[in-house]
Design a protein around this motif. Structure first.
Motif, PDB file in Angstrom:
ATOM      1  N   PRO A  21      47.477  33.956  31.252  1.00 23.88           N
ATOM      2  CA  PRO A  21      47.258  34.873  32.360  1.00 23.88           C
ATOM      3  C   PRO A  21      45.793  35.127  32.691  1.00 23.88           C
ATOM      4  O   PRO A  21      45.493  35.796  33.674  1.00 23.88           O
ATOM      5  CB  PRO A  21      47.929  36.164  31.873  1.00 23.88           C
ATOM      6  CG  PRO A  21      47.773  36.111  30.396  1.00 23.88           C
ATOM      7  CD  PRO A  21      47.892  34.660  30.027  1.00 23.88           C
ATOM      8  N   ASP A  22      44.889  34.617  31.878  1.00 21.97           N
ATOM      9  CA  ASP A  22      43.460  34.748  32.135  1.00 21.97           C
ATOM     10  C   ASP A  22      42.743  33.648  31.368  1.00 21.97           C
ATOM     11  O   ASP A  22      43.366  32.850  30.667  1.00 21.97           O
ATOM     12  CB  ASP A  22      42.938  36.136  31.718  1.00 21.97           C
ATOM     13  CG  ASP A  22      43.229  36.469  30.258  1.00 21.97           C
ATOM     14  OD1 ASP A  22      42.838  35.671  29.376  1.00 21.97           O
ATOM     15  OD2 ASP A  22      43.858  37.517  29.986  1.00 21.97           O
ATOM     16  N   TYR A  38      44.124  28.109  32.848  1.00 27.68           N
ATOM     17  CA  TYR A  38      44.036  29.134  33.879  1.00 27.68           C
ATOM     18  C   TYR A  38      42.650  29.042  34.517  1.00 27.68           C
ATOM     19  O   TYR A  38      41.679  28.823  33.794  1.00 27.68           O
ATOM     20  CB  TYR A  38      44.244  30.527  33.271  1.00 27.68           C
ATOM     21  CG  TYR A  38      44.186  31.642  34.278  1.00 27.68           C
ATOM     22  CD1 TYR A  38      45.331  32.047  34.944  1.00 27.68           C
ATOM     23  CD2 TYR A  38      42.984  32.251  34.598  1.00 27.68           C
ATOM     24  CE1 TYR A  38      45.282  33.074  35.891  1.00 27.68           C
ATOM     25  CE2 TYR A  38      42.921  33.262  35.543  1.00 27.68           C
ATOM     26  CZ  TYR A  38      44.067  33.676  36.182  1.00 27.68           C
ATOM     27  OH  TYR A  38      44.015  34.665  37.121  1.00 27.68           O
ATOM     28  N   PRO A  39      42.510  29.157  35.820  1.00 27.99           N
ATOM     29  CA  PRO A  39      43.515  29.466  36.839  1.00 27.99           C
ATOM     30  C   PRO A  39      44.283  28.243  37.356  1.00 27.99           C
ATOM     31  O   PRO A  39      45.112  28.374  38.238  1.00 27.99           O
ATOM     32  CB  PRO A  39      42.675  30.071  37.965  1.00 27.99           C
ATOM     33  CG  PRO A  39      41.369  29.348  37.865  1.00 27.99           C
ATOM     34  CD  PRO A  39      41.152  29.128  36.381  1.00 27.99           C
ATOM     35  N   ASP A  90      55.971  35.070  41.572  1.00 32.92           N
ATOM     36  CA  ASP A  90      56.036  36.427  41.042  1.00 32.92           C
ATOM     37  C   ASP A  90      57.193  36.461  40.057  1.00 32.92           C
ATOM     38  O   ASP A  90      58.358  36.595  40.439  1.00 32.92           O
ATOM     39  CB  ASP A  90      56.262  37.415  42.195  1.00 32.92           C
ATOM     40  CG  ASP A  90      56.109  38.874  41.758  1.00 32.92           C
ATOM     41  OD1 ASP A  90      55.951  39.114  40.541  1.00 32.92           O
ATOM     42  OD2 ASP A  90      56.157  39.761  42.626  1.00 32.92           O
ATOM     43  N   VAL A 116      50.610  27.674  35.262  1.00 40.56           N
ATOM     44  CA  VAL A 116      49.466  28.108  34.463  1.00 40.56           C
ATOM     45  C   VAL A 116      49.996  28.496  33.086  1.00 40.56           C
ATOM     46  O   VAL A 116      51.118  28.998  32.946  1.00 40.56           O
ATOM     47  CB  VAL A 116      48.707  29.280  35.119  1.00 40.56           C
ATOM     48  CG1 VAL A 116      48.051  28.842  36.411  1.00 40.56           C
ATOM     49  CG2 VAL A 116      49.603  30.482  35.353  1.00 40.56           C
ATOM     50  N   TRP A 163      57.695  33.764  30.854  1.00 37.69           N
ATOM     51  CA  TRP A 163      57.192  33.064  32.053  1.00 37.69           C
ATOM     52  C   TRP A 163      57.513  31.577  31.981  1.00 37.69           C
ATOM     53  O   TRP A 163      58.051  30.992  32.938  1.00 37.69           O
ATOM     54  CB  TRP A 163      55.680  33.296  32.157  1.00 37.69           C
ATOM     55  CG  TRP A 163      54.888  32.361  33.015  1.00 37.69           C
ATOM     56  CD1 TRP A 163      54.095  31.332  32.578  1.00 37.69           C
ATOM     57  CD2 TRP A 163      54.767  32.384  34.443  1.00 37.69           C
ATOM     58  NE1 TRP A 163      53.487  30.710  33.653  1.00 37.69           N
ATOM     59  CE2 TRP A 163      53.879  31.332  34.796  1.00 37.69           C
ATOM     60  CE3 TRP A 163      55.291  33.169  35.457  1.00 37.69           C
ATOM     61  CZ2 TRP A 163      53.509  31.061  36.129  1.00 37.69           C
ATOM     62  CZ3 TRP A 163      54.934  32.898  36.777  1.00 37.69           C
ATOM     63  CH2 TRP A 163      54.071  31.871  37.097  1.00 37.69           C
ATOM     64  N   PHE A 180      54.912  38.587  35.198  1.00 36.52           N
ATOM     65  CA  PHE A 180      53.625  37.922  35.411  1.00 36.52           C
ATOM     66  C   PHE A 180      53.646  37.151  36.726  1.00 36.52           C
ATOM     67  O   PHE A 180      54.652  36.529  37.076  1.00 36.52           O
ATOM     68  CB  PHE A 180      53.314  36.970  34.258  1.00 36.52           C
ATOM     69  CG  PHE A 180      52.096  36.119  34.484  1.00 36.52           C
ATOM     70  CD1 PHE A 180      50.831  36.686  34.494  1.00 36.52           C
ATOM     71  CD2 PHE A 180      52.212  34.756  34.717  1.00 36.52           C
ATOM     72  CE1 PHE A 180      49.707  35.911  34.739  1.00 36.52           C
ATOM     73  CE2 PHE A 180      51.095  33.973  34.951  1.00 36.52           C
ATOM     74  CZ  PHE A 180      49.831  34.555  34.955  1.00 36.52           C
ATOM     75  N   LYS A 181      52.534  37.162  37.439  1.00 35.94           N
ATOM     76  CA  LYS A 181      52.399  36.468  38.711  1.00 35.94           C
ATOM     77  C   LYS A 181      51.328  35.391  38.576  1.00 35.94           C
ATOM     78  O   LYS A 181      50.192  35.695  38.187  1.00 35.94           O
ATOM     79  CB  LYS A 181      52.026  37.457  39.822  1.00 35.94           C
ATOM     80  CG  LYS A 181      52.021  36.869  41.224  1.00 35.94           C
ATOM     81  CD  LYS A 181      51.752  37.972  42.247  1.00 35.94           C
ATOM     82  CE  LYS A 181      51.805  37.439  43.673  1.00 35.94           C
ATOM     83  NZ  LYS A 181      51.595  38.530  44.665  1.00 35.94           N
ATOM     84  N   GLY A 182      51.693  34.139  38.847  1.00 35.52           N
ATOM     85  CA  GLY A 182      50.727  33.054  38.701  1.00 35.52           C
ATOM     86  C   GLY A 182      51.161  31.815  39.469  1.00 35.52           C
ATOM     87  O   GLY A 182      52.258  31.754  40.034  1.00 35.52           O
ATOM     88  N   LYS A 183      50.317  30.813  39.450  1.00 32.91           N
ATOM     89  CA  LYS A 183      50.580  29.597  40.213  1.00 32.91           C
ATOM     90  C   LYS A 183      51.421  28.593  39.428  1.00 32.91           C
ATOM     91  O   LYS A 183      51.302  28.482  38.205  1.00 32.91           O
ATOM     92  CB  LYS A 183      49.263  28.935  40.629  1.00 32.91           C
ATOM     93  CG  LYS A 183      48.524  29.699  41.732  1.00 32.91           C
ATOM     94  CD  LYS A 183      47.299  28.932  42.193  1.00 32.91           C
ATOM     95  CE  LYS A 183      46.635  29.657  43.363  1.00 32.91           C
ATOM     96  NZ  LYS A 183      45.435  28.919  43.858  1.00 32.91           N
ATOM     97  N   THR A 195      52.588  30.465  44.503  1.00 33.50           N
ATOM     98  CA  THR A 195      52.324  31.586  43.609  1.00 33.50           C
ATOM     99  C   THR A 195      53.650  32.264  43.321  1.00 33.50           C
ATOM    100  O   THR A 195      54.320  32.763  44.231  1.00 33.50           O
ATOM    101  CB  THR A 195      51.338  32.583  44.239  1.00 33.50           C
ATOM    102  OG1 THR A 195      50.090  31.918  44.480  1.00 33.50           O
ATOM    103  CG2 THR A 195      51.091  33.768  43.312  1.00 33.50           C
TER     104      THR A 195
END
Length: 337
Positions: free
Chosen positions: A159-160, A122-123, A82, A156, A179, A88-91, A80
């Protein structure tokens, strides 16, 4: 005495069978290592000076965990991230080919392919699974000389799961363009031996992921050299652009391609592939190539996939029939000691 010997023989047979079965059980997931800590490049390359053109890992190292195991035993890791620049924080999933752990490449950088999914992205990023055989195919193609041994980064895309963000910094929204083009490359540079020049950086993707990769290369030709765009969207179509026409145009591959041609910027290599059953995508791709392809610094190629449909299972095998070799020929690979 006879009974004792028989028990010993049975026990020995059981132990032998267990040893034979262990790798099968391990690989099948009965004794899965998913979630276990993992590292890349265990046989060297962790320090010192790299070969010419190599950027050694800048750090800090992150905590990768096993997400999947490829057929050749290599691992797909996940972390994950940051994102410091996007917020943005994601995998992000990452795979390195076997060559990366070969001592003869211990001081050499490797090219990076950022793989983007279609759909919501996502996710998860569907390229991180082993069912589509992206990583195992690249491993095989690199042995056959059809492909460079790419490190594959799979972030990803959105973000959603509610909207498409077009891989862009849409005003007032999570900065997905930053990102993809800043934070994800920074993660790879921090943890892997990469190449300093843009010749070692490319995108690939399908559908909306193909659009994001295509746009990234055209918008940042100083950082990325090539893309494999499969069944791509050609123009930005997120409803979130409403009220931001200027910013939308600045993220339009048609506008960016014209600007690059007129401005005589660095060469980019755009490998398109589209299934013959994808009528709309085929028309839009051919229109783009007719208008901007092989003009000035914009180089294009198109592979029409016979009976191909709009899905990832169509695109991966086709990559090995031209597109990945084409971009590999215009990029830089690792240099052995």
């Amino acid at each position: 005495m006879a009974m004792t010997k028989r028990r010993i023989w049975v026990a020995a047979c059981a132990a032998a069978l267990a040893l034979i079965a262990w790798p099968v059980l391990k690989f099948s997931g009965v004794f899965s290592d998913k979630g276990d800590p993992m590292t890349f490049g265990e046989n060297g390359g962790g320090g010192g000076t790299g070969a010419h053109g190599t950027l050694m890992p800048t750090g800090p190292k992150v905590d990768f965990r096993v997400a999947n195991t490829v057929q050749d035993g290599t691992k797909i890791g996940v972390v994950t991230l940051d994102g410091k620049k996007s917020g943005f924080k994601g995998k992000v999933w990452v795979w390195a080919p076997k060559q990366y752990d070969d001592p003869k490449y211990a001081k050499s950088g490797f090219p990076v392919l950022i793989a983007l999914p279609g759909g919501n992205g996502y996710p998860v990023n569907y390229w991180m699974g082993t069912d589509l055989k992206l990583q195992s195919s690249i491993a095989q193609w690199s042995k056959e000389g059809k492909s460079l041994p790419f490190i594959v980064a799979m972030p990803v895309l959105n973000p959603d799961d509610k909207n498409y963000y077009d891989g862009s910094d849409i005003p007032g929204r999570p900065k997905m363009g930053t990102w993809l083009t800043e934070d994800v490359p920074d993660l790879i540079k921090a943890n892997f031996r990469t190449l300093k020049q843009r010749d070692g950086w490319a995108f690939m993707g399908s559908s909306s992921g193909a659009f994001a990769g295509l746009k990234a290369v055209l918008k940042h030709p100083d950082k990325f050299k090539a893309v494999i765009a499969s069944g791509p969207d050609i123009v930005p179509d997120s409803p979130l652009w409403a009220g931001h026409s200027g910013e939308k145009a600045a993220n339009n591959p048609e506008v960016l391609a014209k600007r690059l041609i007129d401005g005589k910027g660095p060469d980019v290599y755009l490998a398109f592939q589209v299934g013959t059953k994808e009528r709309t995508s085929m028309k839009n791709t051919k229109d783009f190539i007719a208008s901007y392809g092989n003009r000035g610094r914009v180089h294009t190629t198109l592979r029409e996939i016979p009976d191909g449909e709009h899905n990832a299972k169509t695109y991966v095998p086709s990559m090995g029939l031209g597109p990945i070799q084409w971009i590999s020929e215009h990029m830089t690979g690792p240099t052995p000691l």
